[in-house]
Design a protein around this motif. Structure first.
Motif, PDB file in Angstrom:
ATOM      1  N   VAL A 175       0.858  -1.177   0.000  1.00 35.99           N
ATOM      2  CA  VAL A 175       0.000   0.000   0.000  1.00 35.99           C
ATOM      3  C   VAL A 175       0.897   1.230   0.000  1.00 35.99           C
ATOM      4  N   TRP A 176       0.714   2.086  -1.011  1.00 37.95           N
ATOM      5  CA  TRP A 176       1.542   3.256  -1.191  1.00 37.95           C
ATOM      6  C   TRP A 176       0.671   4.506  -1.233  1.00 37.95           C
ATOM      7  N   PHE A 177       1.299   5.633  -0.914  1.00 38.71           N
ATOM      8  CA  PHE A 177       0.625   6.919  -1.027  1.00 38.71           C
ATOM      9  C   PHE A 177       1.616   7.909  -1.630  1.00 38.71           C
ATOM     10  N   PHE A 178       1.107   8.800  -2.474  1.00 39.42           N
ATOM     11  CA  PHE A 178       1.970   9.826  -3.034  1.00 39.42           C
ATOM     12  C   PHE A 178       1.206  11.125  -3.160  1.00 39.42           C
ATOM     13  N   THR A 179       1.954  12.219  -3.245  1.00 36.03           N
ATOM     14  CA  THR A 179       1.362  13.536  -3.438  1.00 36.03           C
ATOM     15  C   THR A 179       1.840  14.097  -4.773  1.00 36.03           C
ATOM     16  N   SER A 180       0.954  14.856  -5.405  1.00 36.55           N
ATOM     17  CA  SER A 180       1.264  15.502  -6.667  1.00 36.55           C
ATOM     18  C   SER A 180       0.316  16.670  -6.840  1.00 36.55           C
ATOM     19  N   ALA A 181       0.858  17.828  -7.224  1.00 32.53           N
ATOM     20  CA  ALA A 181       0.047  19.034  -7.436  1.00 32.53           C
ATOM     21  C   ALA A 181      -0.861  19.310  -6.242  1.00 32.53           C
ATOM     22  N   ASN A 182      -0.312  19.142  -5.023  1.00 29.57           N
ATOM     23  CA  ASN A 182      -1.058  19.390  -3.777  1.00 29.57           C
ATOM     24  C   ASN A 182      -2.297  18.512  -3.639  1.00 29.57           C
ATOM     25  N   LYS A 183      -2.253  17.305  -4.205  1.00 28.95           N
ATOM     26  CA  LYS A 183      -3.326  16.330  -4.033  1.00 28.95           C
ATOM     27  C   LYS A 183      -2.722  15.040  -3.490  1.00 28.95           C
ATOM     28  N   LEU A 184      -3.546  14.258  -2.797  1.00 25.53           N
ATOM     29  CA  LEU A 184      -3.106  13.013  -2.174  1.00 25.53           C
ATOM     30  C   LEU A 184      -3.722  11.829  -2.902  1.00 25.53           C
ATOM     31  N   TYR A 185      -2.884  10.830  -3.224  1.00 20.16           N
ATOM     32  CA  TYR A 185      -3.330   9.652  -3.963  1.00 20.16           C
ATOM     33  C   TYR A 185      -2.898   8.375  -3.246  1.00 20.16           C
ATOM     34  N   ARG A 186      -3.684   7.313  -3.467  1.00 21.34           N
ATOM     35  CA  ARG A 186      -3.265   5.962  -3.072  1.00 21.34           C
ATOM     36  C   ARG A 186      -2.795   5.244  -4.326  1.00 21.34           C
ATOM     37  N   ASP A 214       4.316   3.154  10.641  1.00 23.94           N
ATOM     38  CA  ASP A 214       2.969   3.589  10.284  1.00 23.94           C
ATOM     39  C   ASP A 214       3.024   4.857   9.449  1.00 23.94           C
ATOM     40  N   VAL A 215       2.023   5.010   8.563  1.00 18.78           N
ATOM     41  CA  VAL A 215       1.955   6.167   7.680  1.00 18.78           C
ATOM     42  C   VAL A 215       1.041   7.221   8.295  1.00 18.78           C
ATOM     43  N   TYR A 216       1.489   8.480   8.259  1.00 23.11           N
ATOM     44  CA  TYR A 216       0.723   9.597   8.795  1.00 23.11           C
ATOM     45  C   TYR A 216       0.529  10.643   7.700  1.00 23.11           C
ATOM     46  N   PHE A 217      -0.609  11.337   7.762  1.00 19.61           N
ATOM     47  CA  PHE A 217      -0.964  12.342   6.771  1.00 19.61           C
ATOM     48  C   PHE A 217      -1.293  13.648   7.495  1.00 19.61           C
ATOM     49  N   GLY A 218      -0.565  14.702   7.196  1.00 16.96           N
ATOM     50  CA  GLY A 218      -0.861  15.999   7.788  1.00 16.96           C
ATOM     51  C   GLY A 218      -1.673  16.841   6.816  1.00 16.96           C
ATOM     52  N   ASP A 219      -2.957  17.030   7.106  1.00 19.39           N
ATOM     53  CA  ASP A 219      -3.823  17.884   6.289  1.00 19.39           C
ATOM     54  C   ASP A 219      -3.502  19.329   6.638  1.00 19.39           C
ATOM     55  N   VAL A 220      -2.842  20.031   5.727  1.00 13.42           N
ATOM     56  CA  VAL A 220      -2.307  21.358   6.034  1.00 13.42           C
ATOM     57  C   VAL A 220      -3.410  22.381   6.247  1.00 13.42           C
ATOM     58  N   SER A 221      -4.451  22.369   5.397  1.00 14.60           N
ATOM     59  CA  SER A 221      -5.504  23.377   5.500  1.00 14.60           C
ATOM     60  C   SER A 221      -6.399  23.144   6.712  1.00 14.60           C
ATOM     61  N   ALA A 222      -6.723  21.895   7.007  1.00 14.09           N
ATOM     62  CA  ALA A 222      -7.593  21.582   8.150  1.00 14.09           C
ATOM     63  C   ALA A 222      -6.824  21.489   9.462  1.00 14.09           C
ATOM     64  N   ARG A 223      -5.493  21.442   9.399  1.00 13.50           N
ATOM     65  CA  ARG A 223      -4.640  21.292  10.580  1.00 13.50           C
ATOM     66  C   ARG A 223      -5.019  20.038  11.374  1.00 13.50           C
ATOM     67  N   ILE A 224      -5.127  18.947  10.637  1.00 14.16           N
ATOM     68  CA  ILE A 224      -5.435  17.644  11.221  1.00 14.16           C
ATOM     69  C   ILE A 224      -4.378  16.644  10.768  1.00 14.16           C
ATOM     70  N   LEU A 228      -2.845   6.001   9.182  1.00 15.94           N
ATOM     71  CA  LEU A 228      -3.447   4.920   8.407  1.00 15.94           C
ATOM     72  C   LEU A 228      -3.612   3.689   9.283  1.00 15.94           C
ATOM     73  N   ASP A 229      -4.852   3.171   9.341  1.00 21.60           N
ATOM     74  CA  ASP A 229      -5.124   1.918  10.035  1.00 21.60           C
ATOM     75  C   ASP A 229      -4.634   0.771   9.151  1.00 21.60           C
ATOM     76  N   ARG A 230      -3.690  -0.020   9.636  1.00 21.75           N
ATOM     77  CA  ARG A 230      -3.096  -1.076   8.821  1.00 21.75           C
ATOM     78  C   ARG A 230      -4.107  -2.145   8.414  1.00 21.75           C
ATOM     79  N   GLU A 231      -5.098  -2.407   9.255  1.00 22.37           N
ATOM     80  CA  GLU A 231      -6.060  -3.471   8.969  1.00 22.37           C
ATOM     81  C   GLU A 231      -7.126  -3.004   7.994  1.00 22.37           C
ATOM     82  N   THR A 232      -7.736  -1.860   8.259  1.00 26.58           N
ATOM     83  CA  THR A 232      -8.860  -1.399   7.448  1.00 26.58           C
ATOM     84  C   THR A 232      -8.437  -0.509   6.294  1.00 26.58           C
ATOM     85  N   LYS A 233      -7.175  -0.015   6.342  1.00 28.81           N
ATOM     86  CA  LYS A 233      -6.657   0.943   5.350  1.00 28.81           C
ATOM     87  C   LYS A 233      -7.444   2.254   5.367  1.00 28.81           C
ATOM     88  N   GLU A 234      -8.049   2.572   6.498  1.00 22.87           N
ATOM     89  CA  GLU A 234      -8.760   3.838   6.669  1.00 22.87           C
ATOM     90  C   GLU A 234      -7.825   4.873   7.311  1.00 22.87           C
TER      91      GLU A 234
END
Length: 324
Positions: A175-186, A214-224, A228-234
């Motif tokens: 399971v991979w994640f990448f960013t491009s043009a200020n968007k988040l993709y799986r 573990d993978v973490y995502f910092g939402d810059v605009s929402a400041r959240i 990533l939950d390893r089991e559910t991928k949520e």
């Protein structure tokens, strides 16, 4: 000496405010480094609690967080910073005149340097990551990984139309994640090493890897910050914050978040041991609630992405549809 004194005095500057709510516990913002004009990437040796940064005169500096000391590593115009947490080797690249990747080992008070590989036709890395192997995100938006067996670089198929700015994977999982043009993709593995991609968010996210992979995502605009939950991928909410703007973040040996702020200073959030009580740090999107991402086909070139909460919120927050 002046720079060292700035670093040491900054270690004592801690706020009593509840600047972040992480896992329901109030955290105060503590400035670690200021006045160094730090560039946009951080790397950390979590075993020895050594933070690596590039300052704007193209020097790589090591800050020994437990000892309030600093040491110059190299002046090599680095194009990316990362640490192999198993060997504690620090990796960076030379980007002026030619392009090479180096590894540094701290031994007996000094750094020993070795060349890992020549990049040949690859563009200079803008970012480096080391998880199960060495990954690089190049200045032209291409990305590759280093094959230890063949001692060569391999690119990724099906990403030619993206200018990738960051890339992380869940260790020991496809399971991979990448960013491009200020968007988040799986980005998921497919047959014959082909991968398919799915848009997760059209908001800017900063990616990080925690102490246990573990993978973490910092939402810059929402400041959240999500985890990533390893089991559910949520993406489960890990915490939120105020009075800061994350440019990059890492986790130290105690799993504290160390981050590069928008003002170029480095700070961390330290637990006060008290429960969060302020309304803006105790919202309905509390830790334990998460978002499922459902892909709905909307024609040959159009997709709708529906964000639905795992737990029931009020009617205004029940869902949001983003069309791209």
């Amino acid at each position: 000496m002046f720079m060292l004194l700035v670093f040491m005095s900054a270690l004592t500057a801690a706020r009593a405010d509840c600047d972040a709510c992480i896992q329901g516990i109030c955290h105060s913002k503590k400035t670690l480094i200021e006045g160094f004009n730090i560039n946009k990437q951080l790397a950390i040796d979590r075993t020895n609690n050594i933070l690596y940064v590039e300052i704007q005169d193209h020097h790589t500096i090591a800050f020994f967080l437990d000892e309030a000391k600093m040491r110059s590593v190299d002046a090599n115009y680095p194009g990316g910073l990362t640490v192999d947490q198993d060997t504690r080797e620090f990796y960076t690249s030379q980007t002026q005149y030619y392009s090479e990747v180096y590894a540094y080992k701290y031994e007996q008070g000094t750094y020993k340097k070795k060349i890992v590989l020549y990049l040949d036709g690859y563009k200079s890395p803008a970012r480096l990551r080391y998880e199960d192997t060495l990954y690089m995100i190049n200045q032209d938006g291409s990305c590759a990984y280093y094959d230890k067996t063949s001692k060569s670089l391999h690119g990724y198929s099906n990403l030619e139309n993206f200018k990738v700015t960051d890339l992380v994977n869940v260790r020991n999982a496809t399971v991979w994640f990448f960013t491009s043009a200020n968007k988040l993709y799986r980005f998921n593995w497919g047959n014959n090493d082909k991968k398919s991609w799915t848009l997760i968010s059209d908001e800017r996210h900063v990616l990080s890897i925690g102490k246990y992979g573990d993978v973490y995502f910092g939402d810059v605009s929402a400041r959240i910050i999500y985890k990533l939950d390893r089991e559910t991928k949520e993406m489960v909410k890990y915490g939120d914050y105020m009075n800061s703007s994350l440019e990059d973040f890492v986790f130290d040996k105690d799993e504290n978040i160390v981050f590069l702020d928008h003002d170029g200073n480095v700070a961390c959030w330290v637990s006060t041991g008290e429960a969060c009580t302020k309304p803006h740090l105790n919202s309905d999107l509390s830790p334990g609630k998460s978002f499922l991402v459902e892909l709905v086909r909307g024609g040959d070139d159009a997709y709708n992405f529906t964000y639905m909460p795992k737990m029931t919120l009020d009617s205004k927050e029940l869902y949001e549809v983003i069309e791209v």
